[in-house]
Design a protein around this motif. Structure first.
Motif, PDB file in Angstrom:
ATOM      1  N   PRO A  52       5.805   2.716 -11.114  1.00 48.18           N
ATOM      2  CA  PRO A  52       6.780   2.511 -12.186  1.00 48.18           C
ATOM      3  C   PRO A  52       6.142   1.869 -13.421  1.00 48.18           C
ATOM      4  CG  PRO A  52       7.041   0.825 -10.513  1.00 48.18           C
ATOM      5  CD  PRO A  52       5.979   1.766 -10.012  1.00 48.18           C
ATOM      6  N   VAL A  53       6.857   1.942 -14.503  1.00 46.86           N
ATOM      7  CA  VAL A  53       6.478   1.272 -15.746  1.00 46.86           C
ATOM      8  C   VAL A  53       7.429   0.101 -15.931  1.00 46.86           C
ATOM      9  CG1 VAL A  53       6.360   1.512 -18.266  1.00 46.86           C
ATOM     10  CG2 VAL A  53       5.628   3.405 -16.789  1.00 46.86           C
ATOM     11  N   GLU A  54       6.864  -1.079 -16.177  1.00 46.53           N
ATOM     12  CA  GLU A  54       7.717  -2.243 -16.424  1.00 46.53           C
ATOM     13  C   GLU A  54       8.015  -2.316 -17.921  1.00 46.53           C
ATOM     14  OE1 GLU A  54       7.878  -7.089 -15.952  1.00 46.53           O
ATOM     15  OE2 GLU A  54       6.311  -5.970 -14.906  1.00 46.53           O
ATOM     16  N   TYR A  55       9.296  -2.329 -18.237  1.00 46.66           N
ATOM     17  CA  TYR A  55       9.723  -2.413 -19.635  1.00 46.66           C
ATOM     18  C   TYR A  55      10.857  -3.425 -19.724  1.00 46.66           C
ATOM     19  CZ  TYR A  55      11.573  -1.149 -24.191  1.00 46.66           C
ATOM     20  OH  TYR A  55      12.015  -1.195 -25.489  1.00 46.66           O
ATOM     21  N   LYS A  56      10.640  -4.483 -20.475  1.00 41.05           N
ATOM     22  CA  LYS A  56      11.633  -5.536 -20.671  1.00 41.05           C
ATOM     23  C   LYS A  56      12.201  -6.044 -19.344  1.00 41.05           C
ATOM     24  CE  LYS A  56      12.884  -4.396 -25.395  1.00 41.05           C
ATOM     25  NZ  LYS A  56      13.965  -4.194 -26.343  1.00 41.05           N
ATOM     26  N   LEU A  98      -1.123  -0.195 -15.173  1.00 37.38           N
ATOM     27  CA  LEU A  98       0.274  -0.302 -14.745  1.00 37.38           C
ATOM     28  C   LEU A  98       0.397  -0.993 -13.392  1.00 37.38           C
ATOM     29  CD1 LEU A  98       1.672   3.198 -15.784  1.00 37.38           C
ATOM     30  CD2 LEU A  98       2.130   0.989 -16.881  1.00 37.38           C
ATOM     31  N   ALA A  99      -0.539  -0.714 -12.490  1.00 42.71           N
ATOM     32  CA  ALA A  99      -0.505  -1.321 -11.154  1.00 42.71           C
ATOM     33  C   ALA A  99      -1.144  -2.708 -11.140  1.00 42.71           C
ATOM     34  CB  ALA A  99      -1.227  -0.408 -10.161  1.00 42.71           C
ATOM     35  N   ARG A 100      -1.766  -3.069 -12.267  1.00 43.15           N
ATOM     36  CA  ARG A 100      -2.478  -4.352 -12.377  1.00 43.15           C
ATOM     37  C   ARG A 100      -3.557  -4.488 -11.300  1.00 43.15           C
ATOM     38  NH1 ARG A 100       2.866  -5.983 -14.170  1.00 43.15           N
ATOM     39  NH2 ARG A 100       2.697  -6.732 -16.308  1.00 43.15           N
ATOM     40  N   LEU A 101      -4.306  -3.392 -11.111  1.00 45.71           N
ATOM     41  CA  LEU A 101      -5.431  -3.383 -10.183  1.00 45.71           C
ATOM     42  C   LEU A 101      -6.712  -3.193 -10.973  1.00 45.71           C
ATOM     43  CD1 LEU A 101      -3.981  -1.216  -7.277  1.00 45.71           C
ATOM     44  CD2 LEU A 101      -4.223  -3.694  -7.379  1.00 45.71           C
ATOM     45  N   LYS A 102      -7.762  -3.858 -10.548  1.00 44.91           N
ATOM     46  CA  LYS A 102      -8.986  -3.848 -11.356  1.00 44.91           C
ATOM     47  C   LYS A 102      -9.960  -2.733 -11.013  1.00 44.91           C
ATOM     48  CE  LYS A 102     -12.106  -6.881  -8.886  1.00 44.91           C
ATOM     49  NZ  LYS A 102     -13.102  -7.893  -9.039  1.00 44.91           N
ATOM     50  N   THR A 103      -9.803  -2.085  -9.843  1.00 45.55           N
ATOM     51  CA  THR A 103     -10.792  -1.098  -9.422  1.00 45.55           C
ATOM     52  C   THR A 103     -10.155   0.257  -9.153  1.00 45.55           C
ATOM     53  OG1 THR A 103     -11.989  -2.902  -8.344  1.00 45.55           O
ATOM     54  CG2 THR A 103     -12.704  -0.684  -7.819  1.00 45.55           C
ATOM     55  N   GLY A 104     -10.834   1.305  -9.639  1.00 41.86           N
ATOM     56  CA  GLY A 104     -10.384   2.668  -9.399  1.00 41.86           C
ATOM     57  C   GLY A 104     -11.564   3.608  -9.264  1.00 41.86           C
ATOM     58  N   LEU A 105     -11.362   4.674  -8.510  1.00 43.21           N
ATOM     59  CA  LEU A 105     -12.372   5.710  -8.351  1.00 43.21           C
ATOM     60  C   LEU A 105     -11.792   7.036  -8.823  1.00 43.21           C
ATOM     61  CD1 LEU A 105     -13.727   4.936  -4.756  1.00 43.21           C
ATOM     62  CD2 LEU A 105     -14.898   4.484  -6.924  1.00 43.21           C
ATOM     63  N   LEU A 106     -12.535   7.710  -9.674  1.00 47.60           N
ATOM     64  CA  LEU A 106     -12.196   9.056 -10.127  1.00 47.60           C
ATOM     65  C   LEU A 106     -13.146   9.990  -9.392  1.00 47.60           C
ATOM     66  CD1 LEU A 106     -10.644  10.942 -12.029  1.00 47.60           C
ATOM     67  CD2 LEU A 106     -12.309  10.369 -13.812  1.00 47.60           C
ATOM     68  N   MET A 107     -12.597  10.892  -8.573  1.00 46.45           N
ATOM     69  CA  MET A 107     -13.418  11.770  -7.744  1.00 46.45           C
ATOM     70  C   MET A 107     -13.130  13.222  -8.067  1.00 46.45           C
ATOM     71  SD  MET A 107     -13.135  10.120  -3.970  1.00 46.45           S
ATOM     72  CE  MET A 107     -13.893   8.557  -3.584  1.00 46.45           C
ATOM     73  N   ASN A 108     -14.169  13.935  -8.480  1.00 47.75           N
ATOM     74  CA  ASN A 108     -14.063  15.368  -8.726  1.00 47.75           C
ATOM     75  C   ASN A 108     -14.742  16.099  -7.572  1.00 47.75           C
ATOM     76  OD1 ASN A 108     -13.785  17.933  -9.744  1.00 47.75           O
ATOM     77  ND2 ASN A 108     -15.382  17.696 -11.286  1.00 47.75           N
ATOM     78  N   PHE A 109     -13.960  16.795  -6.757  1.00 55.07           N
ATOM     79  CA  PHE A 109     -14.486  17.486  -5.594  1.00 55.07           C
ATOM     80  C   PHE A 109     -15.081  18.847  -5.939  1.00 55.07           C
ATOM     81  CE2 PHE A 109     -12.062  14.276  -3.450  1.00 55.07           C
ATOM     82  CZ  PHE A 109     -12.708  14.085  -2.233  1.00 55.07           C
ATOM     83  N   ASN A 110     -14.933  19.314  -7.157  1.00 64.23           N
ATOM     84  CA  ASN A 110     -15.438  20.627  -7.540  1.00 64.23           C
ATOM     85  C   ASN A 110     -16.870  20.529  -8.077  1.00 64.23           C
ATOM     86  OD1 ASN A 110     -15.180  23.409  -7.729  1.00 64.23           O
ATOM     87  ND2 ASN A 110     -14.547  23.315  -9.866  1.00 64.23           N
ATOM     88  N   VAL A 111     -17.737  19.906  -7.291  1.00 64.94           N
ATOM     89  CA  VAL A 111     -19.151  19.740  -7.632  1.00 64.94           C
ATOM     90  C   VAL A 111     -19.976  20.059  -6.388  1.00 64.94           C
ATOM     91  CG1 VAL A 111     -18.843  18.021  -9.471  1.00 64.94           C
ATOM     92  CG2 VAL A 111     -19.010  17.270  -7.097  1.00 64.94           C
TER      93      VAL A 111
END
Length: 158
Positions: A52-56, A98-111
């Motif tokens: 979700p997006v927190e708004y007001k 938005l999730a207030r998390l500091k770590t993420g992985l972007l994975m492209n499987f088409n390699v």
């Protein structure tokens, strides 16, 4: 910079999936197979987690879905595309903020080699606060937080 233990375990699972399937399938196939591999390895996750997006002070469902939220502290954004583009990085960074998390992985499987399709992002606490307040632009955020896995020592061969 060493990857954290959770990232290493998740990447090992992704490598197992990629070795079995290879490139060229739909993102949804890799998502389901990676979810199965995480389950086999006892790694907790949520599939297609609504963000979700927190708004007001109100949480609004704006249609954002995190591909895999791992152990409530790591976001995985999966792709099966010819190449990762800025919009894909921006999508992951948006979910992280938005999730207030500091770590993420972007994975492209088409390699051919999955290690060439993985990018790790870390939001630095001060920068994350400035981004949340709208005091910095997204392109600055991308440049300063992206970790190229090809140049990073880790336990999965990258």
């Amino acid at each position: 910079m060493e990857f954290d233990a959770l990232s290493n375990r998740v990447i090992a699972c992704a490598l197992t999936v990629h070795r079995a399937l290879g490139p060229g399938l739909l993102e949804s196939v890799y998502e389901q197979c990676l979810a199965h591999e995480l389950r086999l390895n006892g790694i907790p996750f949520q599939l297609q987690h609504p963000q979700p997006v927190e708004y007001k002070g109100v949480l609004l469902d704006c249609g954002y879905r995190i591909d895999l939220l791992v152990d409530e502290r790591l976001i995985l954004e999966l792709k099966s595309v010819d190449r990762i583009r800025g919009i894909h990085e921006a999508q992951l960074l948006t979910y992280m903020r938005l999730a207030r998390l500091k770590t993420g992985l972007l994975m492209n499987f088409n390699v051919t080699k999955l290690k060439d399709g993985i990018k790790r992002f870390v939001l630095q606490p001060l920068r994350a606060l400035r981004v949340l307040r709208g005091e910095t632009d997204q392109s600055e955020d991308c440049r300063s937080t992206t970790k190229d896995t090809k140049k990073t020592k880790n336990s999965w061969g990258g």
